[in-house]
Design an enzyme around this catalytic site. Structure first.
Site, PDB file in Angstrom:
ATOM      1  N   CYS A  99      45.381  33.954  41.522  1.00  0.00           N
ATOM      2  CA  CYS A  99      43.942  33.734  41.413  1.00  0.00           C
ATOM      3  C   CYS A  99      43.374  34.604  42.760  1.00  0.00           C
ATOM      4  O   CYS A  99      43.947  35.036  43.480  1.00  0.00           O
ATOM      5  CB  CYS A  99      43.717  32.117  41.507  1.00  0.00           C
ATOM      6  SG  CYS A  99      44.118  31.297  43.008  1.00  0.00           S
ATOM      7  N   CYS A 111      41.094  36.206  38.549  1.00  0.00           N
ATOM      8  CA  CYS A 111      41.362  37.217  39.461  1.00  0.00           C
ATOM      9  C   CYS A 111      40.447  38.396  38.952  1.00  0.00           C
ATOM     10  O   CYS A 111      40.231  39.497  39.655  1.00  0.00           O
ATOM     11  CB  CYS A 111      42.385  37.655  40.087  1.00  0.00           C
ATOM     12  SG  CYS A 111      43.700  38.324  38.824  1.00  0.00           S
ATOM     13  N   CYS A 143      43.542  42.169  39.409  1.00  0.00           N
ATOM     14  CA  CYS A 143      45.062  41.991  39.092  1.00  0.00           C
ATOM     15  C   CYS A 143      45.574  43.387  38.468  1.00  0.00           C
ATOM     16  O   CYS A 143      44.989  43.901  37.500  1.00  0.00           O
ATOM     17  CB  CYS A 143      45.234  41.155  38.136  1.00  0.00           C
ATOM     18  SG  CYS A 143      44.506  39.434  38.597  1.00  0.00           S
TER      19      CYS A 143
END
Length: 135
Positions: free
Chosen positions: A13, A87, A91
């Site tokens: 996250c 996120c 990512c």
């Protein structure tokens, strides 16, 4: 005869201070030595959210000594399953990895009463994941 390799899961996250910490803690707690667990954040906070620590303590899981970690390409590469929780584009994506995106409310800035339902939803997701990984 060698033991089969344990599945490895990375929870990601933004701040690695709430959702990913809870998910990693539940998987480590419930999965024991059957799974390898990591968590990280694309922009880690300085500490784990105190309301998250309190909510997890109610489940008998102590997060008080945990610290948020920075997401690295190495952590993604070392994981079989990467579970993102808001996120976004931060990512990294590598071929051959399984990616899941869990749509969960962010506990940032919320009190423990608001964190409990998020915690419980994460626990349900983790239990389902564990069943799938260890079947």
């Amino acid at each position: 005869m060698t033991e089969p390799r344990k599945p490895s899961v990375l929870f990601v996250c933004v701040h690695n201070a709430g959702r990913s910490q809870m998910a990693a803690a539940f998987l480590a707690h419930l999965g024991g030595d059957r799974v390898e667990v990591r968590s990280a954040g694309s922009a880690p906070a300085g500490t784990v959210n105190p309301a998250v620590v309190e909510a997890m303590a109610e489940k008998g899981i102590d997060l008080s000594a945990r610290t948020p970690k920075l997401l690295t390409a190495e952590a993604v590469q070392a994981s079989d399953v990467v579970i993102t929780m808001g996120c976004g584009d931060a990512c990294p994506v590598f071929p051959g990895k399984r990616y899941l995106d869990w749509q969960l409310d962010d506990p940032a800035g919320r009190g423990v009463d608001a964190v409990r339902p998020i915690r419980d939803e994460i626990e349900r997701h983790v239990r389902d994941l564990l069943t799938e990984l260890t079947a």
